[in-house]
Design an enzyme around this catalytic site. Structure first.
Site, mmCIF file in Angstrom:
data_model
loop_
_atom_site.group_PDB
_atom_site.id
_atom_site.type_symbol
_atom_site.label_atom_id
_atom_site.label_comp_id
_atom_site.label_asym_id
_atom_site.label_seq_id
_atom_site.Cartn_x
_atom_site.Cartn_y
_atom_site.Cartn_z
ATOM 1 N N ASN A 1 0.774 -1.193 -0.027
ATOM 2 C CA ASN A 1 0.104 0.146 0.071
ATOM 3 C C ASN A 1 0.991 1.080 -0.033
ATOM 4 O O ASN A 1 0.429 2.353 -0.502
ATOM 5 C CB ASN A 1 -1.073 0.058 1.231
ATOM 6 C CG ASN A 1 -0.468 -0.006 2.479
ATOM 7 O OD1 ASN A 1 0.834 -0.627 2.693
ATOM 8 N ND2 ASN A 1 -1.247 -0.155 3.540
ATOM 9 N N CYS B 1 -3.726 0.135 6.643
ATOM 10 C CA CYS B 1 -4.075 -0.720 7.879
ATOM 11 C C CYS B 1 -4.517 0.019 9.074
ATOM 12 O O CYS B 1 -5.262 -0.628 9.844
ATOM 13 C CB CYS B 1 -2.699 -1.452 8.470
ATOM 14 S SG CYS B 1 -1.519 -0.086 8.438
ATOM 15 N N GLU C 1 4.284 -4.234 12.418
ATOM 16 C CA GLU C 1 3.207 -3.435 12.187
ATOM 17 C C GLU C 1 2.239 -4.124 11.356
ATOM 18 O O GLU C 1 2.144 -4.439 9.951
ATOM 19 C CB GLU C 1 3.614 -1.983 11.333
ATOM 20 C CG GLU C 1 2.863 -1.071 11.398
ATOM 21 C CD GLU C 1 1.729 -0.870 10.498
ATOM 22 O OE1 GLU C 1 0.565 -1.594 10.496
ATOM 23 O OE2 GLU C 1 1.977 -0.430 9.190
ATOM 24 N N GLU D 1 7.445 2.727 14.774
ATOM 25 C CA GLU D 1 8.026 3.269 13.513
ATOM 26 C C GLU D 1 7.880 4.755 13.674
ATOM 27 O O GLU D 1 6.608 5.146 14.149
ATOM 28 C CB GLU D 1 7.454 2.603 12.079
ATOM 29 C CG GLU D 1 7.999 1.101 11.957
ATOM 30 C CD GLU D 1 7.496 0.584 10.896
ATOM 31 O OE1 GLU D 1 6.355 0.843 10.075
ATOM 32 O OE2 GLU D 1 8.324 -0.176 10.126
#
Length: 505
Positions: free
Chosen positions: A168, A299, A265, A479
């Site tokens: 993505n 997400c 993640e 992150e």
């Protein structure tokens, strides 16, 4: 260096680019796999045609890439933080300079609209600059001990890190993972999603041009088997993975066998709570941003939209009106606001969720169907009309499972306690959001929501300065932000005795 893919992108338009160059990069150059076995086609989402062929890296290629990365790490980790920062700032400058070309290639490979891709590239160079700024600030601590003795700490690199990206945000993720890793003195071997292999290769070329040691950022292409080889390799110190929960579990299991550090993640089914005292205009904008960026393939999207019952009619009327007005089509056109989903299977999956939702009692107020643009070259593309579902319940499949498509599920609620309990009733915990004018309520709700991020009166606003990561099955580690330095480094304690050693024997 061989001609870059970007050299051919200027005149390309949707449906015209064909890539034949090798897609791997290590030892400072593009590398062709030894054999052409098991080649898989990579499709252009907007047209459905083949963009290139991807041959997965096997054990020999992975070994070469990791050895190349390790050799570069030995040199890079000995440089001062300021020396590393100068190289990274040059990489950021090159990204800015080639912004339009990189975004165009991203659109062709990924399917998102050009306006979004340009923002993604901007986030990438900002991320590079942010961690370049941190590279020279990595310091330890002095600790005074009794009798004149003292200790100090050193923040040291881990070694060779593996980054495994998602489809993505292909280019942005290659920087999100590599920039903090390189700032700390590590090397990185990066495996993009096999559906979006191209822009990570561009990032490798940019690092090379900026002056990193050959091998510091390597790109290996492949799917699950290649990822397994990377996770098991004894010279890999850390794995950072972005993707689905099932794959994340496998990455964690494989990495655990070598006691490697892991950042995960993973997916989400995030709640967006809209109270009746909100600024309704901003809440509607937030709901659209929370559901339809990148065709819904994000997400942290707020796909469970809880709206207080009193304002439900006004909310639905306006959100449906604006959803119907979203321009779906050629993602390279400036006026397009929604491009194509990543693949035919992903399109079918999203459409299947809408069909299932209707069977379970939800009503599609708009969209949820295949979309066929008028442009003939887009007839085979993976387009879907954005969908708003009402009459949703907590036990519906569309409310419980991650769809990863342009589908907004709207649910009503009555009280604060009720909606918080329902919002937290999920195995995921990546993000959340709340719209209200009551500042006390906003902070109270944010504290009680079980998610790594809570947006107040906004959604999907994630600058590099802000840590990002999940609770529960949405993963762990972070992150972005300063804290990520801790996930790409290790702390050594040095104890110094200036007097005599006590003898107890």
């Amino acid at each position: 260096m061989a001609q870059s893919i970007l050299d051919t992108i200027s005149g390309a338009s949707t449906g015209t680019l064909v890539v034949t160059e090798p897609l791997n990069f290590w030892a400072g150059k593009r590398v062709k796999t030894r054999e052409d076995k098991n080649a898989e086609p990579v499709f252009e989402p907007a047209t459905g045609r083949v963009l290139c062929q991807l041959v997965p890296c096997g054990a020999e290629e992975v070994e070469e890439a990791i050895q190349s990365a390790h050799s570069a790490y030995v040199k890079w980790s000995k440089m001062s933080g300021m020396e590393r920062a100068r190289v990274m700032l040059e990489a950021a400058r090159i990204i800015r300079e080639r912004r339009e070309k990189i975004a165009k290639l991203e659109v062709i490979n990924n399917g998102k609209c050009i306006t979004e891709a340009l923002v993604d590239v901007d986030v990438a160079w900002q991320t590079m600059e942010f961690y370049a700024g941190m590279a020279g600030t990595l310091t330890g601590q002095h600790i005074q001990l009794p009798g004149g003795a003292f200790a100090y700490t050193r923040r040291e690199a881990l070694g060779v890190c593996v980054g495994i990206g998602a489809f993505n945000y292909p280019f942005q993720i290659s920087v999100t993972k590599s920039a903090p890793a390189l700032a700390c003195g590590n090397a990185m071997v990066f495996k993009p999603s096999p559906m979006t292999p191209l822009t990570a290769l561009v990032m490798a070329e940019i690092y090379k041009e900026a002056g990193v040691p050959d091998g510091l950022f390597c790109v290996v292409q492949g799917g699950a088997e290649t990822g397994t080889l990377l996770c098991h390799h004894p010279k890999v110190a850390k794995v950072s993975f972005t993707g689905s929960v099932p794959t994340g579990k496998k990455v964690m299991e494989m990495s655990a066998k070598g006691v490697k550090q892991v950042t995960l993640e993973l997916g989400g089914k995030s709640p967006l709570i809209i109270f009746k005292d909100c600024d309704l205009e901003n809440a509607i904008r937030g709901a659209l941003m929370a559901n339809f960026l990148t065709q819904g393939q994000v997400c942290c999207n707020g796909t469970r939209v809880f709206v207080q019952r009193e304002i439900m009619p006004q909310f639905l009327e306006e959100v449906v009106k604006r959803t119907k007005a979203i321009s779906v089509g050629d993602p390279l056109l400036d006026g397009t606001r929604m491009g194509a989903l990543i693949s035919k299977p992903q399109l079918d999956k999203a459409l299947g969720f809408v069909t299932q939702a209707k069977k379970e009692g939800a009503k599609a107020l708009c969209g949820g169907d295949p979309f066929v643009p008028t442009d003939p070259k887009l007839k085979g593309g993976y387009f879907m009309s954005p969908c708003v579902l009402e009459n949703c319940r907590d036990d519906m499949t569309c409310v419980k499972e991650e769809i990863f498509g342009p589908v907004m599920s709207v649910l009503s609620f009555d009280s604060e306690d009720e909606v918080i309990q329902r919002a937290n009733n999920t195995t995921y915990g990546l993000a959340s959001g709340v719209f209200t004018r009551d500042i006390s309520r906003a902070h109270r709700v944010a504290e009680r929501l079980e998610a790594g991020t809570c947006f107040i009166n906004n959604y999907n606003n994630s600058p590099v300065e802000m840590p990002f990561g999940g609770y529960k099955m949405s993963g762990f580690g972070r992150e972005n932000g300063q804290v990520t330095i801790e996930y790409y480094s290790q702390l050594k304690t040095v104890v110094v005795e200036l007097g005599d050693v006590e003898n107890h024997f």
